[in-house]
Design an enzyme around this catalytic site. Structure first.
Site, PDB file in Angstrom:
ATOM      1  N   ILE A  97     -13.582 -13.631  -5.241  1.00  0.00           N
ATOM      2  CA  ILE A  97     -14.106 -12.372  -5.766  1.00  0.00           C
ATOM      3  C   ILE A  97     -13.814 -11.192  -4.841  1.00  0.00           C
ATOM      4  O   ILE A  97     -14.129 -10.050  -5.165  1.00  0.00           O
ATOM      5  CB  ILE A  97     -15.621 -12.466  -6.026  1.00  0.00           C
ATOM      6  CG1 ILE A  97     -16.363 -12.871  -4.750  1.00  0.00           C
ATOM      7  CG2 ILE A  97     -15.908 -13.446  -7.146  1.00  0.00           C
ATOM      8  CD1 ILE A  97     -17.878 -12.900  -4.916  1.00  0.00           C
ATOM      9  N   GLY A  98     -13.207 -11.456  -3.688  1.00  0.00           N
ATOM     10  CA  GLY A  98     -12.892 -10.360  -2.774  1.00  0.00           C
ATOM     11  C   GLY A  98     -12.085 -10.838  -1.587  1.00  0.00           C
ATOM     12  O   GLY A  98     -12.037 -12.033  -1.284  1.00  0.00           O
ATOM     13  N   ARG A  99     -11.453  -9.886  -0.911  1.00  0.00           N
ATOM     14  CA  ARG A  99     -10.675 -10.193   0.288  1.00  0.00           C
ATOM     15  C   ARG A  99     -10.926  -9.133   1.341  1.00  0.00           C
ATOM     16  O   ARG A  99     -11.097  -7.954   1.022  1.00  0.00           O
ATOM     17  CB  ARG A  99      -9.171 -10.239  -0.016  1.00  0.00           C
ATOM     18  CG  ARG A  99      -8.724 -11.422  -0.846  1.00  0.00           C
ATOM     19  CD  ARG A  99      -7.196 -11.495  -0.900  1.00  0.00           C
ATOM     20  NE  ARG A  99      -6.752 -12.605  -1.722  1.00  0.00           N
ATOM     21  CZ  ARG A  99      -6.506 -12.513  -3.025  1.00  0.00           C
ATOM     22  NH1 ARG A  99      -6.663 -11.355  -3.632  1.00  0.00           N
ATOM     23  NH2 ARG A  99      -6.106 -13.560  -3.715  1.00  0.00           N
ATOM     24  N   VAL A 149      -9.744  -8.033   5.659  1.00  0.00           N
ATOM     25  CA  VAL A 149      -8.568  -8.036   6.522  1.00  0.00           C
ATOM     26  C   VAL A 149      -8.269  -9.439   7.020  1.00  0.00           C
ATOM     27  O   VAL A 149      -7.119  -9.865   7.081  1.00  0.00           O
ATOM     28  CB  VAL A 149      -8.779  -7.075   7.703  1.00  0.00           C
ATOM     29  CG1 VAL A 149      -7.587  -7.117   8.650  1.00  0.00           C
ATOM     30  CG2 VAL A 149      -8.998  -5.658   7.203  1.00  0.00           C
ATOM     31  N   SER A 150      -9.303 -10.181   7.378  1.00  0.00           N
ATOM     32  CA  SER A 150      -9.101 -11.529   7.926  1.00  0.00           C
ATOM     33  C   SER A 150     -10.017 -12.543   7.268  1.00  0.00           C
ATOM     34  O   SER A 150     -10.381 -13.541   7.881  1.00  0.00           O
ATOM     35  CB  SER A 150      -9.351 -11.515   9.439  1.00  0.00           C
ATOM     36  OG  SER A 150     -10.663 -11.047   9.724  1.00  0.00           O
ATOM     37  N   SER A 151     -10.406 -12.299   6.015  1.00  0.00           N
ATOM     38  CA  SER A 151     -11.349 -13.200   5.358  1.00  0.00           C
ATOM     39  C   SER A 151     -11.128 -13.208   3.852  1.00  0.00           C
ATOM     40  O   SER A 151     -10.460 -12.341   3.297  1.00  0.00           O
ATOM     41  CB  SER A 151     -12.788 -12.774   5.664  1.00  0.00           C
ATOM     42  OG  SER A 151     -13.034 -11.475   5.163  1.00  0.00           O
ATOM     43  N   VAL A 152     -11.702 -14.220   3.213  1.00  0.00           N
ATOM     44  CA  VAL A 152     -11.699 -14.344   1.755  1.00  0.00           C
ATOM     45  C   VAL A 152     -13.141 -14.545   1.309  1.00  0.00           C
ATOM     46  O   VAL A 152     -13.896 -15.284   1.945  1.00  0.00           O
ATOM     47  CB  VAL A 152     -10.833 -15.540   1.293  1.00  0.00           C
ATOM     48  CG1 VAL A 152     -10.965 -15.752  -0.202  1.00  0.00           C
ATOM     49  CG2 VAL A 152      -9.373 -15.318   1.666  1.00  0.00           C
ATOM     50  N   VAL A 153     -13.535 -13.889   0.224  1.00  0.00           N
ATOM     51  CA  VAL A 153     -14.891 -14.027  -0.307  1.00  0.00           C
ATOM     52  C   VAL A 153     -14.817 -14.770  -1.636  1.00  0.00           C
ATOM     53  O   VAL A 153     -14.065 -14.376  -2.533  1.00  0.00           O
ATOM     54  CB  VAL A 153     -15.562 -12.659  -0.506  1.00  0.00           C
ATOM     55  CG1 VAL A 153     -16.985 -12.838  -1.042  1.00  0.00           C
ATOM     56  CG2 VAL A 153     -15.585 -11.877   0.805  1.00  0.00           C
ATOM     57  N   ASP A 210     -19.114   1.837   9.904  1.00  0.00           N
ATOM     58  CA  ASP A 210     -18.068   1.664   8.888  1.00  0.00           C
ATOM     59  C   ASP A 210     -18.645   1.847   7.486  1.00  0.00           C
ATOM     60  O   ASP A 210     -18.395   1.045   6.584  1.00  0.00           O
ATOM     61  CB  ASP A 210     -17.411   0.291   9.022  1.00  0.00           C
ATOM     62  CG  ASP A 210     -16.073   0.213   8.274  1.00  0.00           C
ATOM     63  OD1 ASP A 210     -15.446   1.273   8.077  1.00  0.00           O
ATOM     64  OD2 ASP A 210     -15.669  -0.897   7.886  1.00  0.00           O
TER      65      ASP A 210
END
Length: 406
Positions: free
Chosen positions: A30-32, A34-38, A153
């Site tokens: 459902i999302g990405r 910079v260094s991860s996947v959701v 951020d």
């Protein structure tokens, strides 16, 4: 919203994440980051749905130094999330797991996705909807600052929406504790939302640093963006955009501002103060007239018959108002040809047709560039120097570097 799966999105094998798999069943992406996947995931025992952020921390993809940085940043994020747990407008960390190659953070599932995607669909929000979102955001920021935490951020991509369109602040990767009187010098965040003092600090070794005020500057940028559909600071050459930020150069000239109140413009101007000492705090912003509710007088003591009559007259009045609002005002040919976009009904028709035809927002004024919303670089640490800043066509010139320093 489900995203396409690439080779880099493969799930960790059972051996590398046994503890996580025993409790959760991972589903679609459902999302990405910079260094991860959701991914969406389901609790095996209860069937409840959550979101899991999966970060690979293996030596195959990262150097030892990068591995340590990612692990430290993630642990710091987990510590802060546990400290602020329970606030209604901050994402809740449900679970966390760590193996030799992966880290897993399990959060509440926010089905409506990012505020950024919602804004992309709507183009611009009404003052009423913006008021609700910004009140919740400022309450979350006020809570963070009261606990000596600065987010660093804030942006629409890091604000999530639940089924009831209530927001939750997320992504605390750059967050840190900041005691009273303490200052920071690290340059991090997304260019379009950086406060002037962050940029000045990176260019001047004698600069005293920055504090919690940077979050309020970002709130001002978000408020402007929600109402206009485009950011306040943009230029095709990033170096000039950064100078605009440092000088606080923005305008209320796009057509969307014709329908906005002076009250909200005043709030924006008090949040986008170049001098951090003159900038509103979160508590002060919440006391601004933009957030004031009209408090009525004491309730009347009416008999049942009187209450019934009031209800009848209210319904009749509401019907007349609704009927009159649907009557089209006379529209002359000359007015339509002279400036069709100045007419609100025609403006919405143009926006809707353009979005359906092209699949994206279409520029309507010289001061607008909604594309800037999609051109922000991922959050990262990046030094700003004359030899490293780049525009759209390569390295900046010495003259441009002088523009930023001046």
């Amino acid at each position: 919203m489900t995203l396409d799966v690439g080779p880099e999105d493969e799930l960790p094998d059972w051996a590398a994440a046994k503890e996580f798999y025993q409790k959760y069943d991972p589903k679609d992406i459902i999302g990405r980051g910079v260094s991860s996947v959701v991914r969406r995931c389901v609790h095996r025992a209860t069937g409840d749905e959550f979101a899991v952020k999966i970060m690979e921390v293996s030596a195959e993809r990262l150097s030892l130094e990068q591995l340590e940085e990612v692990r430290d940043a993630t642990r710091r994020e987990m510590h802060i999330l546990r400290q602020v747990a329970g606030h209604p407008h901050i994402i809740t960390l449900i679970d966390s797991y760590e193996s030799s190659s992966f880290m897993f953070l399990v959060f509440d599932l926010m089905r409506k996705g990012e505020l950024f995607d919602y804004l992309t669909e709507k183009v611009a929000l009404s003052e009423k909807e913006t008021r609700s979102i910004m009140r919740s955001l400022l309450e979350a920021v006020s809570f963070l600052h009261a606990n000596n935490i600065v987010h660093r951020d804030l942006k629409p991509e890091n604000i999530l929406l639940d089924d009831n369109m209530q927001i939750r602040l997320s992504d605390f990767g750059f967050s840190c504790h900041l005691e009273a009187g303490e200052k920071l010098r690290e340059l991090c965040g997304t260019p379009g939302y950086l406060a002037p003092e962050i940029l000045k600090c990176s260019m001047d070794e004698t600069h005293p640093g920055y504090g919690k005020e940077v979050d309020l500057w970002a709130c001002g940028v978000i408020l402007f963006t929600l109402l206009a559909g485009s950011p306040p600071f943009w230029h095709r050459r990033q170096i000039l955009m950064l100078r605009m930020i440092m000088e606080g150069q923005y305008q209320f000239t796009s057509p969307e501002w014709d329908d906005r109140s002076n009250t909200v413009k005043d709030l924006i101007s008090k949040l986008l103060q170049v001098d951090p000492e003159a900038r509103l705090t979160a508590e002060q912003a919440l006391q601004h007239p933009f957030f004031e509710r009209c408090e009525g007088s004491q309730p009347w003591n009416l008999t049942p018959r009187q209450r019934f009559r009031v209800a009848v007259w209210t319904i009749l009045a509401a019907g007349r108002v609704a009927l009159s609002s649907h009557r089209l005002r006379p529209l002359t040919k000359n007015a339509l040809l002279r400036d069709p976009y100045a007419l609100r009904p025609v403006r919405r028709l143009i926006d809707n047709c353009a979005f359906r035809l092209y699949g994206h927002w279409v520029k309507k004024g010289e001061q607008q560039n909604r594309a800037a919303l999609f051109q922000h670089q991922p959050p990262r640490l990046f030094p700003i120097a004359a030899t490293e800043l780049e525009g759209d066509s390569g390295a900046i010139t010495e003259d441009e570097a002088t523009l930023v320093r001046s």
